[in-house]
Design an enzyme around this catalytic site. Structure first.
Site, PDB file in Angstrom:
ATOM      1  N   ASP A  30      34.803 -52.104 -26.230  1.00 21.09           N
ATOM      2  CA  ASP A  30      33.892 -52.039 -25.092  1.00 21.09           C
ATOM      3  C   ASP A  30      34.278 -50.853 -24.217  1.00 21.09           C
ATOM      4  O   ASP A  30      35.297 -50.216 -24.444  1.00 21.09           O
ATOM      5  CB  ASP A  30      33.955 -53.334 -24.265  1.00 21.09           C
ATOM      6  CG  ASP A  30      35.372 -53.688 -23.875  1.00 21.09           C
ATOM      7  OD1 ASP A  30      36.211 -52.765 -23.750  1.00 21.09           O
ATOM      8  OD2 ASP A  30      35.665 -54.874 -23.687  1.00 21.09           O
ATOM      9  N   ASP A  32      34.675 -49.486 -20.127  1.00 21.25           N
ATOM     10  CA  ASP A  32      34.670 -49.795 -18.703  1.00 21.25           C
ATOM     11  C   ASP A  32      34.293 -48.530 -17.970  1.00 21.25           C
ATOM     12  O   ASP A  32      34.480 -47.431 -18.476  1.00 21.25           O
ATOM     13  CB  ASP A  32      36.062 -50.262 -18.256  1.00 21.25           C
ATOM     14  CG  ASP A  32      36.467 -51.541 -18.945  1.00 21.25           C
ATOM     15  OD1 ASP A  32      35.679 -52.505 -18.915  1.00 21.25           O
ATOM     16  OD2 ASP A  32      37.557 -51.585 -19.554  1.00 21.25           O
ATOM     17  N   ASP A 109      48.154 -49.222 -16.294  1.00 23.77           N
ATOM     18  CA  ASP A 109      49.450 -49.590 -16.877  1.00 23.77           C
ATOM     19  C   ASP A 109      50.098 -48.510 -17.739  1.00 23.77           C
ATOM     20  O   ASP A 109      51.230 -48.120 -17.516  1.00 23.77           O
ATOM     21  CB  ASP A 109      49.354 -50.934 -17.623  1.00 23.77           C
ATOM     22  CG  ASP A 109      48.130 -51.047 -18.520  1.00 23.77           C
ATOM     23  OD1 ASP A 109      47.410 -50.042 -18.692  1.00 23.77           O
ATOM     24  OD2 ASP A 109      47.896 -52.146 -19.064  1.00 23.77           O
TER      25      ASP A 109
HETATM   26  P1  ATP Z   1      41.406 -53.659 -24.979  1.00 17.96           P
HETATM   27  O1  ATP Z   1      41.026 -52.652 -25.982  1.00 17.96           O
HETATM   28  O2  ATP Z   1      42.213 -54.729 -25.544  1.00 17.96           O
HETATM   29  O3  ATP Z   1      40.249 -54.141 -24.134  1.00 17.96           O
HETATM   30  P2  ATP Z   1      42.118 -52.341 -22.567  1.00 17.96           P
HETATM   31  O4  ATP Z   1      43.226 -51.367 -22.312  1.00 17.96           O
HETATM   32  O5  ATP Z   1      40.730 -51.856 -22.430  1.00 17.96           O
HETATM   33  O6  ATP Z   1      42.409 -52.910 -24.011  1.00 17.96           O
HETATM   34  P3  ATP Z   1      41.414 -54.247 -20.562  1.00 17.96           P
HETATM   35  O7  ATP Z   1      42.066 -55.529 -20.230  1.00 17.96           O
HETATM   36  O8  ATP Z   1      40.017 -54.207 -20.999  1.00 17.96           O
HETATM   37  O9  ATP Z   1      42.358 -53.600 -21.675  1.00 17.96           O
HETATM   38  O10 ATP Z   1      41.629 -53.307 -19.286  1.00 17.96           O
HETATM   39  C1  ATP Z   1      40.919 -52.101 -19.042  1.00 17.96           C
HETATM   40  C2  ATP Z   1      41.824 -51.089 -18.347  1.00 17.96           C
HETATM   41  O11 ATP Z   1      42.266 -51.612 -17.097  1.00 17.96           O
HETATM   42  C3  ATP Z   1      43.086 -50.753 -19.109  1.00 17.96           C
HETATM   43  O12 ATP Z   1      42.889 -49.742 -20.061  1.00 17.96           O
HETATM   44  C4  ATP Z   1      44.023 -50.320 -17.999  1.00 17.96           C
HETATM   45  O13 ATP Z   1      43.745 -49.005 -17.611  1.00 17.96           O
HETATM   46  C5  ATP Z   1      43.617 -51.235 -16.859  1.00 17.96           C
HETATM   47  N1  ATP Z   1      44.444 -52.463 -16.852  1.00 17.96           N
HETATM   48  C6  ATP Z   1      44.163 -53.655 -17.440  1.00 17.96           C
HETATM   49  N2  ATP Z   1      45.117 -54.571 -17.203  1.00 17.96           N
HETATM   50  C7  ATP Z   1      46.030 -53.958 -16.449  1.00 17.96           C
HETATM   51  C8  ATP Z   1      47.252 -54.365 -15.839  1.00 17.96           C
HETATM   52  N3  ATP Z   1      47.729 -55.610 -16.012  1.00 17.96           N
HETATM   53  N4  ATP Z   1      47.923 -53.462 -15.089  1.00 17.96           N
HETATM   54  C9  ATP Z   1      47.439 -52.214 -14.917  1.00 17.96           C
HETATM   55  N5  ATP Z   1      46.321 -51.763 -15.444  1.00 17.96           N
HETATM   56  C10 ATP Z   1      45.604 -52.611 -16.200  1.00 17.96           C
HETATM   57 MG    MG Z   2      38.864 -53.146 -22.556  1.00 12.77          MG
END
Ligand code: ATP
Ligand code: MG
Length: 389
Positions: A30, A32, A109
């Site tokens: 997805d 964001d 993160d």
């Molecule tokens: P996935 O592919 O599993 O969705 P993701 O990195 O996109 O991985 P998400 O939970 O969708 O994970 O989070 C979107 C973004 O928000 C991350 O890429 C990161 O930049 C930020 N983020 C998410 N969780 C945290 C956290 N606990 N602390 C800091 N930044 C975070």
């Molecule tokens: Mg994500």
């Protein structure tokens, strides 16, 4: 929609996992969006918008079958202290200070997660060498892992999950940070850990994720009774059963079959359940039926303290356990009832896994496999066949 924001003179970028995965040559799950537009400004621009969250408002934009999360830039985590964003123990409690793009970078993160893609300018904004880390396949924290893990210990699980799923090398300071701060995972809400556990198991890399959790000694925070069982009974079939189920889960996902958390939890907790049943029978002299009931309740109650499994799944877990008895007794009167139970299919799959993991159940596995293959008339004769002495 990025264009609509930009046309209204806002900045708008794709961020997070979507951009990262594109650069890694994987298909993103997805996208964001990060923008300097405030939530109410976003709402004014889009009819299909819902604002969620109390403290920090996010805009959810709905398109046909897709949901795009749009977040307003937030300020640097280390400044959050001035805004009373942190508790004394360093844990972030509020993350709700708006900022600009540069500030938004530092609250994320890992460097690979902090890339901002301007689709129209076809340009990536990269303040912390995320692109280089992607090229070198390295997972690095933004800032000091010691601080970042104290702010939010779930980042420890995210590090393990992302490095495993994306085949990234975990930086040494992250490894040390994990050892140092993993105990803080005890303070995380069980609902959030349930979500993380879901992510760890439903992305097609559950088996290797489990091995990584064991390697970093993190399983005890997610499923302590399983972890203790494996440690205390290294020669049992427990680990084999669990790994079999995880391998199964991964292959189901690869071919687009559905999975349910109930199945994995039923497997994870099966051996701890057996130990508890034994305990109730031997120490408390309960009947096997009573012991099973009591033990099932105990084991699930203990687990939901760590990962808040929703009721509809705990019910299914208990059904799957319960059906193991008729599946391995072949009582002619109970065959149809067992077969028609909504949890039959999952329970049958579970029986096959138990057999493959070394329990001697081949006879039952074969019987039920055959029973499902044949027409109703032949099923009747199979049942009649068992009735014969
Ligand atoms: P996935 O592919 O599993 O969705 P993701 O990195 O996109 O991985 P998400 O939970 O969708 O994970 O989070 C979107 C973004 O928000 C991350 O890429 C990161 O930049 C930020 N983020 C998410 N969780 C945290 C956290 N606990 N602390 C800091 N930044 C975070
Ligand atoms: Mg994500």
């Amino acid at each position: 929609m990025l264009r609509r924001l930009q046309k209204s003179d806002f900045e708008a970028y794709l961020v997070g996992g979507g951009v990262r995965d594109l650069l890694l040559g994987k298909s993103p799950k997805d996208f964001d969006i990060a923008t300097n537009a405030r939530p109410n400004q976003i709402r004014k621009l889009f009819k299909n918008c819902r604002l969620i969250g109390k403290r920090f408002r996010l805009a959810h934009l709905y398109f046909k079958d897709e949901l795009i999360e749009t977040a307003t830039f937030r300020a640097d985590h280390s400044n959050a202290q001035e805004h009373e964003g942190k508790q004394r123990n360093g844990m972030l409690v509020r993350d709700n200070v708006y900022g600009d793009l540069e500030e938004d970078v530092w609250r994320r993160d890992f460097t690979v997660n902090a890339l901002y893609y301007d689709v129209f300018a076809n340009m990536i904004v990269d303040y912390c060498n995320g692109v280089t880390d992607i090229e070198n396949k390295c997972l690095n924290c933004i800032g000091d892992p010691n601080i970042r893990f104290q702010e939010d210990p779930v980042r420890i699980l995210r590090a393990v999950r992302l490095s495993n799923k994306l085949d990234l090398k975990i930086a040494e300071n992250i490894k040390q940070g994990i050892v140092e701060h993993k105990n803080l995972l005890n303070n995380i809400a069980a609902a959030r850990l349930f979500e993380e556990m879901q992510k760890l198991t439903k992305e097609g890399y559950a088996h290797s994720a489990f091995q990584q959790l064991r390697h970093y000694d993190l399983l005890m925070y997610l499923c302590p009774s399983l972890n203790s069982y494996i440690e205390e009974h290294p020669d049992s079939n427990c680990q084999k059963l669990v790994e079999g189920a995880l391998i199964n889960t991964d292959s189901r996902i690869k071919i687009g079959k559905s999975i349910t958390p109930a199945f994995l939890y039923a497997v994870f907790l099966w051996y701890p359940l057996q130990a508890k049943i034994q305990h109730y029978i031997e120490k408390d002299q309960l009947s096997p039926a009573m012991a099973s009931q009591e033990a099932a309740g105990d084991v699930i109650r203990e687990q939901v303290n760590h990962t808040a499994i929703p009721k509809r799944f705990t019910r299914r877990i208990r059904d799957m356990w319960h059906l193991q008895y008729p599946l391995t007794r072949l009582n002619p009167k109970r065959i149809y009832r067992t077969f028609q139970h909504p949890a039959f299919r999952a329970s049958y799959d579970f029986l096959l896994l138990r057999n493959e993991a070394g329990e001697d159940l081949q006879e039952y596995a074969d019987w039920w496999t055959q029973f499902q293959k044949v027409k109703p008339k032949a099923q009747k004769s199979m049942i009649a066949e068992i009735q014969k002495p």
